[in-house]
Design an enzyme around this catalytic site. Structure first.
Site, short mmCIF file in Angstrom:
data_model
loop_
_atom_site.label_atom_id
_atom_site.label_comp_id
_atom_site.label_asym_id
_atom_site.label_seq_id
_atom_site.Cartn_x
_atom_site.Cartn_y
_atom_site.Cartn_z
N TYR A 154 0.84 -1.21 0.00
CA TYR A 154 0.00 0.00 0.00
C TYR A 154 0.87 1.26 0.00
O TYR A 154 0.63 2.20 -0.76
CB TYR A 154 -0.90 -0.05 1.23
CG TYR A 154 -1.90 1.07 1.36
CD1 TYR A 154 -3.09 1.06 0.64
CD2 TYR A 154 -1.66 2.15 2.23
CE1 TYR A 154 -4.03 2.08 0.78
CE2 TYR A 154 -2.58 3.16 2.37
CZ TYR A 154 -3.77 3.14 1.65
OH TYR A 154 -4.68 4.16 1.79
N LYS A 158 1.03 4.19 -2.83
CA LYS A 158 0.67 5.58 -2.53
C LYS A 158 1.85 6.53 -2.75
O LYS A 158 1.65 7.71 -3.10
CB LYS A 158 0.12 5.68 -1.11
CG LYS A 158 -1.21 4.93 -0.91
CD LYS A 158 -2.29 5.46 -1.84
CE LYS A 158 -3.66 4.86 -1.59
NZ LYS A 158 -4.70 5.38 -2.49
#
Ligand code: NAD
Length: 253
Positions: A154, A158
């Site tokens: 993640y 990002k």
């Protein structure tokens, strides 16, 4: 007069949470909104809310990590409203695990849904933006881009949003397109409730602990993020491009 009168916006992952709040906010200020989520049925609730409040919206089903779905979804919104002016890349997922337990699939799924989707949607929408010499792209990054235990996939996706954002700002700026990102801290949504449960907390207790560790002493709401996305999608911020704005109540870690 709304800031988005006459504008058409697309918001991905807008069935719930932050995406739904962004779609409502842009619509409240005059935008016609393409509400995209995995299925049209999931997206319909947000579109109905907007229409009920006097706005204009359509629900479109698309897996935004898939090229054909992306092409069809952007064509559907442009077909309905005549043009596309604003893209909000909000769809995102987590598949948290410590590195030694993270599978190939955990990695690929998260990077594909969170980062490839933003690339595909931006590439499709830039055709409209460049032709009309006007466009706004706002993508959702995260505080986790600076590192978060159990979120290698993640966090990388990002951080990738930040690199994509600064690069697209350089490429598309000469064509009247602003490209920015928003990096939220802890926002109370289904995503953070699921994280709380995974680490063994009731969502309320997890929120309380996060609020105590946040300088403004509360967690964020989807509306907190929608307000900053709206600013970046509006013409008043047209000298802002290539930026990632951190919206986290001062909680940098
Ligand atoms: P959420 O899980 O409540 O909503 C995400 C939405 O995206 C869902 O409606 C889901 O169906 C949709 N979606 C998932 N995969 C999709 C796909 N392939 N195609 C189309 N739609 C898809 O999440 P949220 O908390 O509202 O988060 C929204 C965004 O903000 C995400 O990008 C997330 O990473 C980011 N973010 C959230 C927080 C937070 O604290 N909640 C913090 C930082 C960043």
């Amino acid at each position: 007069m709304g800031r988005f009168d006459g504008r058409v916006a697309i918001v991905t992952g807008a069935a719930q949470g932050i995406g739904a709040a962004i779609a409502r906010r842009l619509a409240d200020e005059g935008a016609q909104v393409g509400v995209i989520d995995l299925t049209a049925e999931r997206a319909q609730g947000t579109a109905d809310e907007i229409v009920k409040a006097g706005g204009a919206a359509i629900a479109v089903g698309a897996d935004v990590s898939k090229t054909a779905d992306v092409q069809a979804a952007v064509a559907a919104v442009a077909g309905e409203f005549g043009h596309v002016d604003i893209l909000v890349n909000n769809a995102g997922i987590t598949r948290d695990n410590l590195l030694f337990k993270m599978t190939d699939e955990d990695w690929d799924t998260v990077v594909t849904v969170n980062l490839r989707s933003a690339f595909l949607m931006s590439r499709e929408c830039q055709k409209h933006f460049v032709a009309q010499k006007y466009g706004k792209i706002v993508s959702l990054s995260s505080r986790s881009a600076r590192g978060n235990r159990g979120q290698a996939n993640y966090a990388a996706s990002k951080a990738g949003i930040m690199g994509l954002t600064s690069t697209l700002a350089i490429e598309l700026g000469p064509f009247g397109v602003n490209v920015n990102a928003v990096a939220p801290g802890y926002i109370a949504t289904a995503m953070t409730d699921a994280t709380a449960k995974r680490v063994g907390f009731a969502p309320e207790d997890f929120q309380k602990a996060s609020a105590e560790a946040t300088p403004v002493r509360r967690v964020g709401t989807p509306e907190d993020i929608a307000a900053v996305v709206a600013f970046l999608a509006a013409d008043e911020s047209s000298f802002v491009s290539g930026q990632t704005i951190h919206v986290n109540g001062g909680a940098d870690r």
